[in-house]
Design an enzyme around this catalytic site. Structure first.
Site, PDB file in Angstrom:
ATOM      1  N   LYS A 118      36.998  45.823  40.171  1.00 19.49           N
ATOM      2  CA  LYS A 118      37.688  44.630  39.677  1.00 19.49           C
ATOM      3  C   LYS A 118      38.599  44.964  38.491  1.00 19.49           C
ATOM      4  O   LYS A 118      39.661  44.357  38.331  1.00 19.49           O
ATOM      5  CB  LYS A 118      36.681  43.544  39.289  1.00 19.49           C
ATOM      6  CG  LYS A 118      35.850  43.025  40.448  1.00 19.49           C
ATOM      7  CD  LYS A 118      36.734  42.641  41.624  1.00 19.49           C
ATOM      8  CE  LYS A 118      35.926  42.321  42.872  1.00 19.49           C
ATOM      9  NZ  LYS A 118      36.786  42.125  44.060  1.00 19.49           N
ATOM     10  N   HIS A 144      42.339  34.259  37.983  1.00 19.22           N
ATOM     11  CA  HIS A 144      41.444  34.839  38.992  1.00 19.22           C
ATOM     12  C   HIS A 144      41.011  36.260  38.603  1.00 19.22           C
ATOM     13  O   HIS A 144      39.820  36.580  38.638  1.00 19.22           O
ATOM     14  CB  HIS A 144      42.152  34.858  40.344  1.00 19.22           C
ATOM     15  CG  HIS A 144      41.371  35.511  41.433  1.00 19.22           C
ATOM     16  ND1 HIS A 144      40.208  34.983  41.945  1.00 19.22           N
ATOM     17  CD2 HIS A 144      41.574  36.673  42.121  1.00 19.22           C
ATOM     18  CE1 HIS A 144      39.731  35.775  42.890  1.00 19.22           C
ATOM     19  NE2 HIS A 144      40.539  36.818  43.008  1.00 19.22           N
ATOM     20  N   THR A 203      45.001  33.503  52.870  1.00 12.89           N
ATOM     21  CA  THR A 203      44.604  32.488  51.889  1.00 12.89           C
ATOM     22  C   THR A 203      43.456  31.642  52.437  1.00 12.89           C
ATOM     23  O   THR A 203      42.511  31.316  51.710  1.00 12.89           O
ATOM     24  CB  THR A 203      45.801  31.580  51.529  1.00 12.89           C
ATOM     25  OG1 THR A 203      46.893  32.388  51.092  1.00 12.89           O
ATOM     26  CG2 THR A 203      45.430  30.609  50.426  1.00 12.89           C
TER      27      THR A 203
END
Length: 261
Positions: A118, A144, A203
């Site tokens: 991440k 995000h 998405t």
């Protein structure tokens, strides 16, 4: 003293002692500094540096980056899957137990690698900045990425095992597909023309992922499930719901509104 006691309680007493000596895991300051450096660069210093410079293509960089992230996501998915889910862990309420057995330690290590991945994924925004693709550096994008590394750190620090690891697997699957899509988008106009219609499905897949995350984590709200880790469930679920709302808003504005027009 009260503040120091709270800090000691949060960082030392209720955390997993097995990970305390691992890089970035002894305290939250490393992650905080990384987050601040990221935000400072993408919101101020990066655009300032690129102000009077031409955008860079970085095609080869993006190809290598997308291949690396997609591959790493697949490897970590396999690592988490084979550290319990192919043997004794189910998709139900699985309490987190601190143990030094090889399987438990393997799971904890893979959750730490999720954190590292991440952090590496912050490079998305750095690449956008050097390419002057500021329209892609939206609030949703920055929020995000920032929240994700914080949640990954919390997971590794407090519950790198049990039911709390399940949600990492659909996330890895989505990232394999997503970064493969990004890879194809780097391969020139002909490939872009083929892959462009699939963007909305990527998405949609992210929205399905968030739904699975909330549904699975909601099991921890049952009185008999993980009684000492209810706050972790609330943290997870609140942030995932926020991201779900922002992603569905993005989907509506990007695809449904265009269809109506």
């Amino acid at each position: 003293m009260e503040v120091s006691n709270i800090y000691h309680y949060l960082i030392d007493e209720i955390s997993d002692p097995r990970v305390s000596d691992w890089p970035l895991m002894s305290n939250p300051f490393g992650i905080v500094l990384i987050s601040l450096a990221y935000l400072s660069f993408v919101l101020y210093f990066g655009p300032l540096y690129m102000k009077d410079r031409k955008p860079q293509a970085l095609v080869k960089t993006m190809i290598c980056y997308n291949i690396s992230v997609a591959t790493a996501s697949a490897v970590i998915f396999y690592g988490i899957l084979t550290s319990g889910y192919t043997t004794h862990l189910s998709m139900g309420c699985e309490p987190f137990v601190i143990s030094d057995d090889s399987m438990s330690l393997s799971m904890a290590r893979w959750i730490w690698w999720i954190l590292i991945l991440k952090i590496a994924e912050l490079a998305d925004t750095v690449i956008f900045t050097f390419r002057k693709k500021y329209n892609q550096i939206s609030f949703l994008h920055v929020y995000h990425h920032t929240v994700t590394i914080c949640l990954a750190w919390i997971a590794c620090k407090y519950a790198p095992g049990g039911m709390w690891t399940f949600i990492m697997m659909p996330n890895c699957v989505v990232h394999v597909i997503m970064y493969t899509y990004y890879l194809c988008a780097c391969l020139g106009p002909k490939v872009q023309k083929i892959t462009a219609p699939w963007k909305k499905y990527v998405t949609s897949l992210q929205l399905v992922q968030f739904t699975i995350m909330v549904a699975h984590t909601s099991q921890a709200l049952q009185p008999s499930c993980e009684p000492t880790r209810k706050p972790l469930a609330y943290i997870y679920m609140s942030q995932v719901v926020c991201m779900f709302y922002m992603f569905i808003d993005y989907y509506r504005k990007s695809y449904l509104r265009k269809k109506i027009e």
